[in-house]
Design a protein around this motif. Structure first.
Motif, PDB file in Angstrom:
ATOM      1  N   GLY A 144       0.768  -1.315  -0.170  1.00  0.00           N
ATOM      2  CA  GLY A 144       0.100   0.162  -0.039  1.00  0.00           C
ATOM      3  C   GLY A 144       0.898   1.175  -0.089  1.00  0.00           C
ATOM      4  O   GLY A 144       2.082   1.161   0.010  1.00  0.00           O
ATOM      5  N   ARG A 145       0.105   2.436  -0.081  1.00  0.00           N
ATOM      6  CA  ARG A 145       0.705   3.447   0.091  1.00  0.00           C
ATOM      7  C   ARG A 145       1.202   3.836   1.343  1.00  0.00           C
ATOM      8  O   ARG A 145       0.489   3.396   2.479  1.00  0.00           O
ATOM      9  N   ASP A 201       7.606   5.542  -6.521  1.00  0.00           N
ATOM     10  CA  ASP A 201       7.154   4.261  -6.571  1.00  0.00           C
ATOM     11  C   ASP A 201       8.008   3.163  -6.352  1.00  0.00           C
ATOM     12  O   ASP A 201       7.634   2.013  -6.909  1.00  0.00           O
ATOM     13  N   ASP A 234      -2.757  -2.229  -1.821  1.00  0.00           N
ATOM     14  CA  ASP A 234      -2.498  -2.554  -3.347  1.00  0.00           C
ATOM     15  C   ASP A 234      -1.824  -1.192  -3.719  1.00  0.00           C
ATOM     16  O   ASP A 234      -1.818  -0.009  -3.415  1.00  0.00           O
ATOM     17  N   GLU A 261      -0.342   1.940  -5.224  1.00  0.00           N
ATOM     18  CA  GLU A 261      -0.819   3.203  -5.861  1.00  0.00           C
ATOM     19  C   GLU A 261       0.170   4.215  -5.838  1.00  0.00           C
ATOM     20  O   GLU A 261       1.273   4.309  -5.504  1.00  0.00           O
TER      21      GLU A 261
END
Length: 180
Positions: free
Chosen positions: A10-11, A17, A43, A45
């Motif tokens: 996750g973030r 990134d 997930d 992002e």
């Protein structure tokens, strides 16, 4: 003791990134090497590269899932092994550790102290608050409970004045890079 492998995707206050695929790669290697199943939390992002408050709000759902995952692991009596993308994931994992293993010692290997508070931070970077939140120096919304007396810092080469003063005042052991 059973080992529970977790991969955080996750973030978490990212500037870029790159940490997310790195964590995935490390988790995959550990799973193969140790014969473990991997549980993935969050997930991928795109990075926001924003102020800590914006980053924390965006990351909070995945960080809460990570906190809950660690609570389950420790409640089952398992050992946790995690591949995470950023230091800020510690805002979720270390309070869970402190709840279940109150005398645990955290050895923080990092170029930075990550002991700033929101008020002391000159950059507003969430990762720079990653250790201070679990120590209860500010309220992240994910808990605290980790005692600064149970921290050992290793390799910090870039400390802000607030962090240096805190380390001295609280007598936090600090092994500097020149002595590593």
């Amino acid at each position: 003791m059973p080992i529970a492998l977790t991969c955080f995707q996750g973030r978490a206050g990212d500037h870029n990134d790159l940490g997310i695929p790195g964590a995935k790669s490390v988790a995959a290697h550990l799973a193969r090497k140790l014969g473990l199943e991997t549980v993935t939390v969050g997930d991928p992002e795109p990075a926001l590269n924003g102020h800590w408050a914006v980053e924390l709000e965006a990351a909070m759902p995945a960080l809460k899932r990570m906190r809950d995952r660690f609570d389950v692991i420790y409640a089952e009596g398992s050992f946790s092994l995690a591949a995470t993308s950023r230091c800020a994931v510690s805002l979720a994992t270390l309070p869970a550790l402190a709840r279940h293993h109150g005398n645990a010692v955290v050895v923080w290997f990092d170029a930075h102290g990550d002991l700033n508070t929101p008020e002391a931070s000159s950059t507003g970077y969430l990762g720079g608050l990653a250790l201070s939140g679990p120590c209860g120096l500010w309220q992240s919304g994910l808990g605290g409970g980790l005692s600064v007396e149970n921290i050992v810092l290793v390799g910090q080469r870039d400390l802000d004045p607030f962090e240096a003063e805190l380390i001295e005042a609280k007598r936090i052991p600090h092994i500097r890079p020149a002595t590593c």
